[in-house]
Design an enzyme around this catalytic site. Structure first.
Site, PDB file in Angstrom:
ATOM      1  N   LYS A  69      15.730 -41.823  11.034  1.00 34.62           N
ATOM      2  CA  LYS A  69      15.059 -42.252   9.184  1.00 34.62           C
ATOM      3  C   LYS A  69      15.297 -43.180   9.319  1.00 34.62           C
ATOM      4  O   LYS A  69      14.195 -44.313   9.462  1.00 34.62           O
ATOM      5  CB  LYS A  69      16.219 -41.629   8.261  1.00 34.62           C
ATOM      6  CG  LYS A  69      15.892 -40.618   8.047  1.00 34.62           C
ATOM      7  CD  LYS A  69      17.464 -39.320   7.660  1.00 34.62           C
ATOM      8  CE  LYS A  69      17.684 -38.282   7.078  1.00 34.62           C
ATOM      9  NZ  LYS A  69      18.143 -37.681   5.850  1.00 34.62           N
TER      10      LYS A  69
ATOM     11  N   LYS B 107      11.580 -35.527  10.399  1.00 33.18           N
ATOM     12  CA  LYS B 107      12.449 -36.925  10.585  1.00 33.18           C
ATOM     13  C   LYS B 107      12.540 -36.888  12.173  1.00 33.18           C
ATOM     14  O   LYS B 107      12.169 -37.905  12.805  1.00 33.18           O
ATOM     15  CB  LYS B 107      13.302 -37.742  10.111  1.00 33.18           C
ATOM     16  CG  LYS B 107      14.257 -36.825   9.380  1.00 33.18           C
ATOM     17  CD  LYS B 107      14.766 -36.246   8.884  1.00 33.18           C
ATOM     18  CE  LYS B 107      16.140 -34.940   8.693  1.00 33.18           C
ATOM     19  NZ  LYS B 107      16.477 -34.001   7.212  1.00 33.18           N
TER      20      LYS B 107
HETATM   21  P1  NDP Z   1      15.823 -24.520   7.088  1.00 34.84           P
HETATM   22  O1  NDP Z   1      16.061 -24.324   8.842  1.00 34.84           O
HETATM   23  O2  NDP Z   1      16.447 -24.101   6.211  1.00 34.84           O
HETATM   24  O3  NDP Z   1      14.068 -23.222   7.345  1.00 34.84           O
HETATM   25  C1  NDP Z   1      13.543 -23.547   8.057  1.00 34.84           C
HETATM   26  C2  NDP Z   1      12.233 -22.181   7.932  1.00 34.84           C
HETATM   27  O4  NDP Z   1      11.426 -22.367   9.496  1.00 34.84           O
HETATM   28  C3  NDP Z   1      12.858 -21.260   7.977  1.00 34.84           C
HETATM   29  O5  NDP Z   1      12.677 -20.607   6.411  1.00 34.84           O
HETATM   30  C4  NDP Z   1      12.125 -20.490   9.336  1.00 34.84           C
HETATM   31  O6  NDP Z   1      12.073 -18.925   9.373  1.00 34.84           O
HETATM   32  C5  NDP Z   1      11.446 -21.383   9.352  1.00 34.84           C
HETATM   33  N1  NDP Z   1      11.147 -20.875  11.039  1.00 34.84           N
HETATM   34  C6  NDP Z   1      12.078 -21.775  12.455  1.00 34.84           C
HETATM   35  N2  NDP Z   1      11.344 -21.630  13.629  1.00 34.84           N
HETATM   36  C7  NDP Z   1       9.689 -21.083  12.856  1.00 34.84           C
HETATM   37  C8  NDP Z   1       8.756 -20.798  13.677  1.00 34.84           C
HETATM   38  N3  NDP Z   1       9.048 -20.978  15.329  1.00 34.84           N
HETATM   39  N4  NDP Z   1       7.492 -19.937  13.544  1.00 34.84           N
HETATM   40  C9  NDP Z   1       7.763 -19.975  12.037  1.00 34.84           C
HETATM   41  N5  NDP Z   1       9.395 -20.614  11.159  1.00 34.84           N
HETATM   42  C10 NDP Z   1       9.857 -21.446  11.684  1.00 34.84           C
HETATM   43  O7  NDP Z   1      15.358 -25.662   7.364  1.00 34.84           O
HETATM   44  P2  NDP Z   1      15.118 -26.942   5.879  1.00 34.84           P
HETATM   45  O8  NDP Z   1      14.563 -26.266   5.246  1.00 34.84           O
HETATM   46  O9  NDP Z   1      16.942 -27.466   5.583  1.00 34.84           O
HETATM   47  O10 NDP Z   1      14.892 -27.843   6.579  1.00 34.84           O
HETATM   48  C11 NDP Z   1      13.137 -28.116   6.960  1.00 34.84           C
HETATM   49  C12 NDP Z   1      13.035 -29.708   7.397  1.00 34.84           C
HETATM   50  O11 NDP Z   1      13.406 -30.456   5.674  1.00 34.84           O
HETATM   51  C13 NDP Z   1      13.371 -30.184   8.609  1.00 34.84           C
HETATM   52  O12 NDP Z   1      12.426 -30.579   9.123  1.00 34.84           O
HETATM   53  C14 NDP Z   1      14.431 -30.813   7.935  1.00 34.84           C
HETATM   54  O13 NDP Z   1      14.998 -31.885   8.259  1.00 34.84           O
HETATM   55  C15 NDP Z   1      13.257 -30.678   6.773  1.00 34.84           C
HETATM   56  N6  NDP Z   1      14.569 -31.914   6.021  1.00 34.84           N
HETATM   57  C16 NDP Z   1      15.589 -31.141   4.730  1.00 34.84           C
HETATM   58  C17 NDP Z   1      16.487 -31.744   3.809  1.00 34.84           C
HETATM   59  C18 NDP Z   1      17.059 -30.773   3.264  1.00 34.84           C
HETATM   60  O14 NDP Z   1      17.760 -31.167   2.302  1.00 34.84           O
HETATM   61  N7  NDP Z   1      17.427 -29.207   3.767  1.00 34.84           N
HETATM   62  C19 NDP Z   1      15.941 -32.603   3.106  1.00 34.84           C
HETATM   63  C20 NDP Z   1      14.841 -33.729   4.167  1.00 34.84           C
HETATM   64  C21 NDP Z   1      13.879 -33.107   5.214  1.00 34.84           C
HETATM   65  P3  NDP Z   1      13.253 -18.044   8.344  1.00 34.84           P
HETATM   66  O15 NDP Z   1      13.169 -18.423   6.471  1.00 34.84           O
HETATM   67  O16 NDP Z   1      12.529 -16.521   8.809  1.00 34.84           O
HETATM   68  O17 NDP Z   1      14.788 -18.425   9.407  1.00 34.84           O
HETATM   69  N1  HSE Z   2      20.899 -33.093   6.289  1.00 31.42           N
HETATM   70  C1  HSE Z   2      20.670 -34.736   5.985  1.00 31.42           C
HETATM   71  C2  HSE Z   2      21.161 -35.018   4.774  1.00 31.42           C
HETATM   72  C3  HSE Z   2      19.113 -33.086   4.764  1.00 31.42           C
HETATM   73  O1  HSE Z   2      22.804 -35.153   5.066  1.00 31.42           O
HETATM   74  O2  HSE Z   2      21.033 -36.160   4.122  1.00 31.42           O
HETATM   75  C4  HSE Z   2      18.785 -34.442   4.248  1.00 31.42           C
HETATM   76  O3  HSE Z   2      17.326 -35.139   5.758  1.00 31.42           O
END
Ligand code: NDP
Ligand code: HSE
Length: 427
Positions: free
Chosen positions: A204, A104
């Site tokens: 959002k 987002k």
């Molecule tokens: P995390 O921090 O759990 O995961 C991020 C991932 O990206 C990790 O696997 C990390 O690698 C990898 N990463 C970071 N930098 C790099 C890079 N330069 N090159 C390659 N890989 C990289 O984040 P989330 O999964 O929680 O969130 C991901 C997206 O989803 C975000 O945009 C978030 O806003 C969105 N989102 C998340 C929600 C949630 O509930 N978590 C809900 C809705 C949207 P490594 O594992 O090796 O550290």
């Molecule tokens: N940090 C966010 C929340 C994750 O608490 O709703 C979902 O976008």
């Protein structure tokens, strides 16, 4: 049968669930799409991290090389952040791939530019997961309601803050204690700033407003106030008037029809309001449209598996378009309506004052409201252990007039303190 090649950027909370569900539902996805989906690479930062259920041989650290392969059909971005993710998505599109993102912050900041790139390349850019996690919300706004006129979107779009406010409401505890609990249970991140200061909800709201009103809204045009200033006294004040405090994202068409307002702030809503029953880390969004009336979207707004559900839905859509040699609807924005500042938003306030107990206090307070053109809806006076408390709920007025009224009342010699002040949203 054709095989479509998919790359996954990021394999954390969301990405790992996408990879697992892709493997788990491979056959069903193949049948629904009409082609096999092959995950050909997963980019991460720390390759040695344990990722159960994720094919290790696909993991690499070179995201830039992965998106530049030139043979990818869809790139799923689940890294987060703006600069790196934005550059990778631009490269993926430039190399002919469609993109699915859950990001987002990036879409709010660079959505216009990324949509333009996708349109020029003839590829898709989908981001259903960016708002409301698992809740199908952006597609209904973009497609199901495309023949209607949306006037208002009001919702709880941040699970972390809803969990904290819900805890404060049900236990009477202060913000810090509730935040600590949210952190222990894994709802709040180690750095919860984006959530508690309202920036996550503002990103959002930016996306929702663009889709609802087909107008360009930038994050700096969104009024943002987080929940760090919400106190147990605010909660008690809300309870006393049959209300509850929620962090709301509100996108409204101004009555003139030619401008909009977009804001994120805590507000008191009546307990019978549909959003009042949204508990814990859940999200819910109400959409009001001319013909459809009031629609409510409700569900898990975060978490790996729920978010992966939305990502995979987008992936299926992008794959189907790929097979059909087409791209779905692109940027929903085709105009630039003015975005009015918060001072011009019409709302009402709950104001609680600690006042001296002597003749003329009520008259002095009432005079300040009158001077600012703010009409009083209800006044309640009660004597507590530390003194006399006066609770005023106003009728609707501009936010600027309400803020000036609170400031002027606070300056009265008869008023010892403004113990609570909060916006009220009754519809
Ligand atoms: P995390 O921090 O759990 O995961 C991020 C991932 O990206 C990790 O696997 C990390 O690698 C990898 N990463 C970071 N930098 C790099 C890079 N330069 N090159 C390659 N890989 C990289 O984040 P989330 O999964 O929680 O969130 C991901 C997206 O989803 C975000 O945009 C978030 O806003 C969105 N989102 C998340 C929600 C949630 O509930 N978590 C809900 C809705 C949207 P490594 O594992 O090796 O550290
Ligand atoms: N940090 C966010 C929340 C994750 O608490 O709703 C979902 O976008």
């Amino acid at each position: 049968m054709r095989t479509l090649k998919v790359a996954l950027l990021g394999c954390g909370v969301v990405g790992a669930e996408v990879a697992r569900h892709l493997a788990l539902h491979q056959d069903d996805l193949t049948a629904r799409i009409g082609a096999r989906v092959e995950l050909v690479g997963i980019a991460v930062r720390r390759p040695d991290r344990l990722r159960p259920g994720v094919p290790e041989d696909l993991v690499s650290t070179d995201a830039a090389a992965l998106v530049a392969r030139g043979d990818l059909d869809v790139v799923v971005e689940a890294i987060g952040g703006i600069e790196t993710a934005g550059a990778l998505i631009r490269s993926a599109i430039g190399h002919g791939a469609s993109v699915v993102s859950a990001n987002k912050a990036l879409i709010a900041a660079q959505g216009a530019e990324l949509h333009r790139a996708a349109r020029e390349a003839g590829t898709d850019l989908f981001y259903e997961a960016a708002v409301g996690g698992a809740i199908p919300l952006l597609r209904p706004l973009r497609e199901s309601l495309a023949g209607d006129r949306v006037n208002r979107v009001i919702g709880i779009v941040n699970g972390t803050t809803n969990f904290i406010l819900d805890k404060m409401d049900s236990t009477g505890e202060e913000y810090e204690a509730a935040l600590k609990e949210a952190t222990t249970l894994g709802y709040a991140e180690a750095d919860p700033t984006a959530d508690v200061e309202g920036h996550d909800a503002a990103a959002k709201a930016t996306i929702l407003a663009g889709l609802a009103f087909n107008t360009r809204v930038t994050t700096d045009q969104v009024f943002v106030e987080g929940i760090t200033g919400v106190t147990a006294a605010d909660m008690a004040g809300a309870r006393a008037m049959g209300s509850v405090v929620k962090l709301l994202a509100i996108c409204e068409r101004h009555p003139d029809g030619e401008s909009v307002t977009v804001r994120v702030h805590p507000a008191m809503i009546p307990r019978e309001h549909p959003l009042a029953s949204v508990r814990g880390a859940y999200n819910a969004v109400l959409v009001e449209a001319d013909a459809a009336g009031r629609l409510m979207f409700y569900g898990p707004g975060a978490g790996g598996a729920p978010t992966a559900s939305s990502v995979l839905g987008d992936l299926v859509g992008a794959c189907r378009n790929r097979l059909a040699g087409t791209a779905g609807s692109g940027d929903a924005v085709y105009r630039e309506l003015p975005v009015r500042p918060m001072g011009e938003v019409v709302t009402s306030r709950h104001i609680e004052l600690d006042v001296e107990e002597r003749p003329g206090v009520l008259a002095a307070v009432a005079a300040v409201f009158a001077e600012h053109g703010v009409s009083v809806d209800t006044v309640r006076q009660h004597r507590g252990s530390t003194g006399t408390s006066l609770t005023v709920v106003t009728h609707r007025a501009t936010d600027a007039a309400l803020a000036a009224t609170v400031e002027a009342v606070a300056g009265l010699s008869q008023v010892r303190a403004v113990t609570s002040t909060m916006r009220v949203e009754s519809r």
